[in-house]
Design an enzyme around this catalytic site. Structure first.
Site: not given
Ligand code: ADP
Length: 395
Positions: A7, A89, A178, A237, A380
């Site tokens: 990643n 990723r 996601h 956020r 993940e």
């Protein structure tokens, strides 16, 4: 089989060497400060090694990862030949990718074409891919996109009600993120309930949060949009916001669009509401000590998640299974209880004792709950490793 899962961010690179069949992780770690100086943190089981290694680019970072994986003292493999494939990723697959993809020139070009949609992440992901190609030429590599799982959404879910030209000429639509996590927990929920056709609502609640509505294993809607800013309020956020707020703030404070978006992405959410922290543990502590702003932040977060759950039950025509995952979803029993409070009308009934669980797969609904409620820790990296193994096996 050994898959190296990567990643890559702009100045960091996370890695895990894992067996996609068993999910066993033989080693994992993090390269930080790439392009500045360079630091490697490497973990094998409980043992952790930290070292400063110059990393002017991602290539030196990947070289440092491979060196330590084969290192006599800290390594777990005898040679890099034991790495069968690399899975990356990648944030944005735009409209080009509805599934993971073997990395070749065509795939790289398509990831490049998606840079306008993922301007911060896609270039960094590409640096990781190119570094692996340079350091391990010929090694099979796979790109796994954060957006891919959501590509089964129907147009009524993904189209914005704005002039068509922005969709047709600029690819402006809801994509969702996601996706690798939503795909993983969907697979697990189907396996755990023994039903492929379940109407499923997934709540990935972490520092970033998103929900997905899933039917027959396929995503029907998701709360994030063109970017990860949309949906419920998150750590930093704002989540969904009236565009006129942006116009007002830009005009009044002479901010550029980028400055305003930076505020909405990095200085908003529960951090702004609580005035305490973006970390839910800190906010829960402050609220327990009587901080009213922290209490409001928790209440609003739960309220927004609950509203999306209600909306998605309406979108799916019911809900058989509700899943909580990611940092908050897996660990905060009190937040799960807060969210489910008021969902009794749609058949959600938590068992307070069963809900008292952290970080492990568990059915937390009462025996007479119409909707099964599960905690499913996301993985993940395992999803990336499994997609990689599947595609490489097909080569
Ligand atoms: P990211 O989106 O960065 O992957 P994670 O999924 O790791 O984030 O989630 C991080 C969030 O999970 C943090 O806000 C943290 O406070 C929260 N979290 C972790 N453990 C707990 C806990 N025991 N109780 C409440 N929140 C928790």
């Amino acid at each position: 089989m050994n898959v190296l899962v990567i990643n890559a961010g702009s100045s960091s690179l996370k890695y895990q060497l894992m067996d996609p069949e068993t999910g066993a992780v033989s080693a994992k770690g993090l390269c930080e400060r790439i392009g500045i100086d360079g630091r490697l943190t490497h973990k094998v089981g409980d043992r952790k090694v930290e070292m400063d290694i110059p990393m002017p680019t991602h290539s030196e970072a990947i070289t440092a990862v491979l060196d330590i994986l084969v290192d006599k003292e800290n390594g777990v493999i005898a040679s890099t030949d034991e790495i069968d494939a690399v899975g990356h990723r990648v944030l944005h697959g735009g409209m080009k990718f509805s599934d993971s993809c073997i990395i070749d020139d065509k795939c790289i070009k398509a990831i490049e074409d998606c840079i306008p949609l993922g301007p911060l992440h896609n270039p960094a992901n590409l640096m990781g891919i190119r570094a692996c190609q340079a350091v391990m030429p010929g090694k099979p590599q796979v790109a796994v996109f954060d957006t891919a799982f959501h590509m089964t959404m129907p147009p009524k879910a993904y189209r914005y009600a704005i002039p068509k030209t922005y969709y047709e000429n600029d690819d402006i639509r809801r994509y969702g993120f996601h996706g690798t996590s939503h795909k993983y927990v969907t697979r697990r929920a189907i396996a755990l309930t023994g039903r492929q056709d379940i109407k499923l609502i997934n709540c990935h609640l972490g520092n970033g949060s998103s929900l997905s509505a899933v039917k027959d294993g396929k995503c029907q809607d998701t709360s994030m949009g063109l970017s990860p800013l949309a949906g419920v309020c998150m750590g930093t956020r704002s989540g969904d916001i009236d565009a006129c707020v942006v116009q007002f703030i830009m005009n009044k404070y002479g901010m550029t669009a980028d400055e305003c978006l930076n505020m909405l992405n990095k200085k908003s959410g529960v951090l702004a509401l609580s005035g305490v922290s973006s970390d839910f543990r800190d906010i829960e502590d402050a609220a327990a000590k009587g901080n009213a702003d922290a209490a409001l932040a928790l209440e609003k977060f739960a309220y927004e998640v609950r509203k999306y759950v209600g909306a998605y039950a309406a979108a799916l025509g019911g809900c058989d299974c509700l899943v909580f995952t990611a940092g908050v979803g897996e660990n905060s029993a009190s937040m799960r209880a807060r969210i489910c409070e008021g969902l009794e009308y749609m058949g959600v009934k938590l068992d307070p004792e069963k809900n008292n669980v952290r970080g492990k797969e568990a059915l937390i609904s009462a025996d007479d709950s119409k909707v099964q409620v599960w905690v499913i820790p996301t993985n993940e990296e395992l999803m990336i490793a499994q997609d990689t193994a599947e595609l490489v096996g097909k080569m």
